[in-house]
Design a protein around this motif. Structure first.
Motif, PDB file in Angstrom:
ATOM      1  N   LYS A   5       7.099  17.627 -22.575  1.00  0.00           N
ATOM      2  CA  LYS A   5       6.700  16.370 -23.214  1.00  0.00           C
ATOM      3  C   LYS A   5       6.409  15.270 -22.198  1.00  0.00           C
ATOM      4  CE  LYS A   5       8.869  17.229 -27.610  1.00  0.00           C
ATOM      5  NZ  LYS A   5      10.197  17.399 -28.193  1.00  0.00           N
ATOM      6  N   PHE A   6       6.927  15.403 -21.001  1.00  0.00           N
ATOM      7  CA  PHE A   6       6.670  14.417 -19.943  1.00  0.00           C
ATOM      8  C   PHE A   6       6.072  15.136 -18.735  1.00  0.00           C
ATOM      9  CE2 PHE A   6       9.701  12.276 -22.571  1.00  0.00           C
ATOM     10  CZ  PHE A   6       9.360  10.941 -22.488  1.00  0.00           C
ATOM     11  N   SER A  26       4.114  10.905  -7.280  1.00  0.00           N
ATOM     12  CA  SER A  26       3.880  11.398  -8.624  1.00  0.00           C
ATOM     13  C   SER A  26       4.844  10.741  -9.605  1.00  0.00           C
ATOM     14  CB  SER A  26       4.022  12.923  -8.651  1.00  0.00           C
ATOM     15  OG  SER A  26       5.278  13.293  -8.127  1.00  0.00           O
ATOM     16  N   VAL A  27       4.507  10.788 -10.889  1.00  0.00           N
ATOM     17  CA  VAL A  27       5.378  10.245 -11.943  1.00  0.00           C
ATOM     18  C   VAL A  27       5.379  11.229 -13.116  1.00  0.00           C
ATOM     19  CG1 VAL A  27       5.037   7.807 -11.396  1.00  0.00           C
ATOM     20  CG2 VAL A  27       3.456   8.928 -12.969  1.00  0.00           C
ATOM     21  N   HIS A  28       6.439  11.167 -13.914  1.00  0.00           N
ATOM     22  CA  HIS A  28       6.477  11.860 -15.200  1.00  0.00           C
ATOM     23  C   HIS A  28       6.087  10.854 -16.274  1.00  0.00           C
ATOM     24  CE1 HIS A  28       8.308  15.718 -14.190  1.00  0.00           C
ATOM     25  NE2 HIS A  28       9.021  15.070 -13.281  1.00  0.00           N
ATOM     26  N   ASP A  31       1.728  10.490 -21.456  1.00  0.00           N
ATOM     27  CA  ASP A  31       0.272  10.555 -21.548  1.00  0.00           C
ATOM     28  C   ASP A  31      -0.332   9.651 -20.474  1.00  0.00           C
ATOM     29  OD1 ASP A  31       0.356   7.874 -22.569  1.00  0.00           O
ATOM     30  OD2 ASP A  31       0.842   8.705 -24.537  1.00  0.00           O
ATOM     31  N   THR A  33      -1.974   6.754 -20.510  1.00  0.00           N
ATOM     32  CA  THR A  33      -1.673   5.320 -20.547  1.00  0.00           C
ATOM     33  C   THR A  33      -0.300   5.039 -19.945  1.00  0.00           C
ATOM     34  OG1 THR A  33      -2.999   5.098 -22.537  1.00  0.00           O
ATOM     35  CG2 THR A  33      -1.442   3.335 -22.081  1.00  0.00           C
ATOM     36  N   MET A  34       0.693   5.836 -20.352  1.00  0.00           N
ATOM     37  CA  MET A  34       2.035   5.618 -19.850  1.00  0.00           C
ATOM     38  C   MET A  34       2.142   6.007 -18.373  1.00  0.00           C
ATOM     39  SD  MET A  34       3.242   4.231 -22.419  1.00  0.00           S
ATOM     40  CE  MET A  34       5.001   3.989 -22.236  1.00  0.00           C
ATOM     41  N   GLN A  37       1.067   3.038 -16.380  1.00  0.00           N
ATOM     42  CA  GLN A  37       2.096   1.998 -16.336  1.00  0.00           C
ATOM     43  C   GLN A  37       3.245   2.420 -15.425  1.00  0.00           C
ATOM     44  OE1 GLN A  37       3.257   0.431 -20.136  1.00  0.00           O
ATOM     45  NE2 GLN A  37       1.167  -0.030 -20.716  1.00  0.00           N
ATOM     46  N   ALA A  38       3.631   3.699 -15.510  1.00  0.00           N
ATOM     47  CA  ALA A  38       4.718   4.175 -14.651  1.00  0.00           C
ATOM     48  C   ALA A  38       4.303   4.073 -13.178  1.00  0.00           C
ATOM     49  CB  ALA A  38       5.084   5.616 -15.015  1.00  0.00           C
ATOM     50  N   ARG A  40       2.207   1.954 -11.890  1.00  0.00           N
ATOM     51  CA  ARG A  40       2.253   0.533 -11.542  1.00  0.00           C
ATOM     52  C   ARG A  40       3.689   0.114 -11.253  1.00  0.00           C
ATOM     53  NH1 ARG A  40       4.888  -4.257 -13.666  1.00  0.00           N
ATOM     54  NH2 ARG A  40       3.520  -6.033 -13.334  1.00  0.00           N
ATOM     55  N   ASP A  41       4.627   0.561 -12.114  1.00  0.00           N
ATOM     56  CA  ASP A  41       6.005   0.112 -11.983  1.00  0.00           C
ATOM     57  C   ASP A  41       6.728   0.757 -10.800  1.00  0.00           C
ATOM     58  OD1 ASP A  41       6.229  -1.787 -14.023  1.00  0.00           O
ATOM     59  OD2 ASP A  41       6.274  -0.218 -15.542  1.00  0.00           O
ATOM     60  N   VAL A  42       6.311   1.975 -10.442  1.00  0.00           N
ATOM     61  CA  VAL A  42       7.031   2.677  -9.375  1.00  0.00           C
ATOM     62  C   VAL A  42       6.394   2.426  -8.005  1.00  0.00           C
ATOM     63  CG1 VAL A  42       7.725   4.955  -8.520  1.00  0.00           C
ATOM     64  CG2 VAL A  42       7.843   4.457 -10.961  1.00  0.00           C
TER      65      VAL A  42
END
Lengths: 95, 245
Positions: A5-6, A26-28, A31, A33-34, A37-38, A40-42
């Protein structure tokens, strides 16, 4: 958290100094869009970025490490391919 | 009156920022750990600027630390919404969404402030709260339209929070509004309703009925939750006054 799911996304950031997008990590995320955002935040918490790309990790086709010798070693003996043999006139400036 | 205004808005930002900071080490995934910490730092930064302005207006030598760490819960004038315990992730996201939907519009309208100090704070804060709104809205849509459990938790959070949203729209000091220092919250209600309804529809969540609304935070009458939060936040400064890192 299930990785189904992630899924994993690769993050590319273009920095302020005008260079091309570079792999940042990399990020989990659930989708695209998220994932943006992840990313950007990380990865842009210290003013690193002006633009972000995210790519599903499974969309990246990588060369096989076992092919390293075949793919890359032949280039090592061809030093004449480096541009250091040429004199650049001063008027040309930075290349 | 400008002093009370700056303290009200600073207290909102600091208390919510502290609640968000409580997620550090507990967030549901690493990426969100950083995201929530980023939101917290934005809000604490806004609080610092507003407290600095309040200290400047008060002119009694109190700085932003004195105002944050040496006032009691009765002297805090934040709305009750922001002091509620962080709850589960759905509660934190739902609260952030409902608050950001209001405060982003309020800061944007306040960027035209006739007081250049307030206008400068608003210009910086609005960029931050615009992201808070986007981030919390995207999460709320995914929680509401996600699994049965995430939808149930998101709806429960909305139902619990709803009686606290009315306080956001209580009128600002009429003299300040007339002088053009800040936007008046009641004027933003229609835009808030429209924005919130659109996201709730996308999230397939039911908008709770507007009934009786909690109030009292602006006058220092708080829930039982603010005192313990301030005790934890202030204990270092109260135990070791003037302590430095």
């Amino acid at each position: 958290m299930s990785t189904a799911k992630f899924p994993l996304w690769e993050v590319f950031i273009r920095s302020r100094n005008g260079l091309s997008h570079r792999h940042a990590g990399s990020v989990h995320a659930a989708d695209a869009t998220m994932a943006l955002q992840a990313a950007r935040d990380v990865y842009t918490r210290r003013g690193e970025g002006l633009s972000i790309w995210v790519v599903p990790s499974n969309a990246i086709i990588a060369s096989d490490p076992a092919d390293k010798a075949m793919l890359f070693e032949p280039a090592e003996s061809k030093i004449y391919r480096h541009p250091t043999f040429y004199d650049i006139p001063d008027e040309v400036g930075h290349m | 009156m400008l002093l009370a205004f700056a303290l009200r808005r600073a207290d909102d930002a600091l208390v919510l920022g502290h609640r968000l900071s409580e997620w550090t080490g507990r967030a549901p995934l690493l990426e969100e750990e950083l995201a929530l910490a980023n939101l917290a730092l934005d809000l604490i930064g806004q609080a610092r600027e507003l407290y600095a302005l309040a200290g400047e207006i008060a002119g009694d030598g109190r700085d932003e630390d004195d105002l944050a760490y040496l006032r009691t819960d009765r002297e805090y004038s934040n709305i009750l919404l922001v002091e509620l315990p962080r709850g589960d992730f759905a509660f934190t996201i739902a609260r952030q969404f409902l608050y950001a939907s209001f405060v982003d519009r309020w800061w944007r309208a306040t960027m035209a402030s006739t007081d250049p100090r307030v206008a400068a704070i608003a210009a910086k804060a609005e960029k931050e709260t615009a992201y808070h709104l986007r981030h919390s809205a995207e999460w709320l849509i995914r929680l509401g339209d996600g699994t049965d459990e995430s939808a149930r938790r998101a709806q429960a959070a909305l139902d619990k929070i709803w009686p606290y949203v009315g306080e956001m729209f209580e009128a600002e000091d009429a003299a300040l509004v007339t002088a053009g220092v800040c936007a008046d919250p009641p004027s933003l209600r229609a835009a808030w309703d429209g924005g919130v309804n659109a996201v709730l529809a996308q999230a397939k969540l039911q908008r709770p009925r507007d009934g009786w609304m909690q109030t009292g935070g602006r006058a220092g009458r708080h829930s039982e939750h603010l005192g313990p939060m301030l005790a934890e936040m202030q204990h270092l400064q109260r135990t070791h006054p003037g302590a430095k890192w």
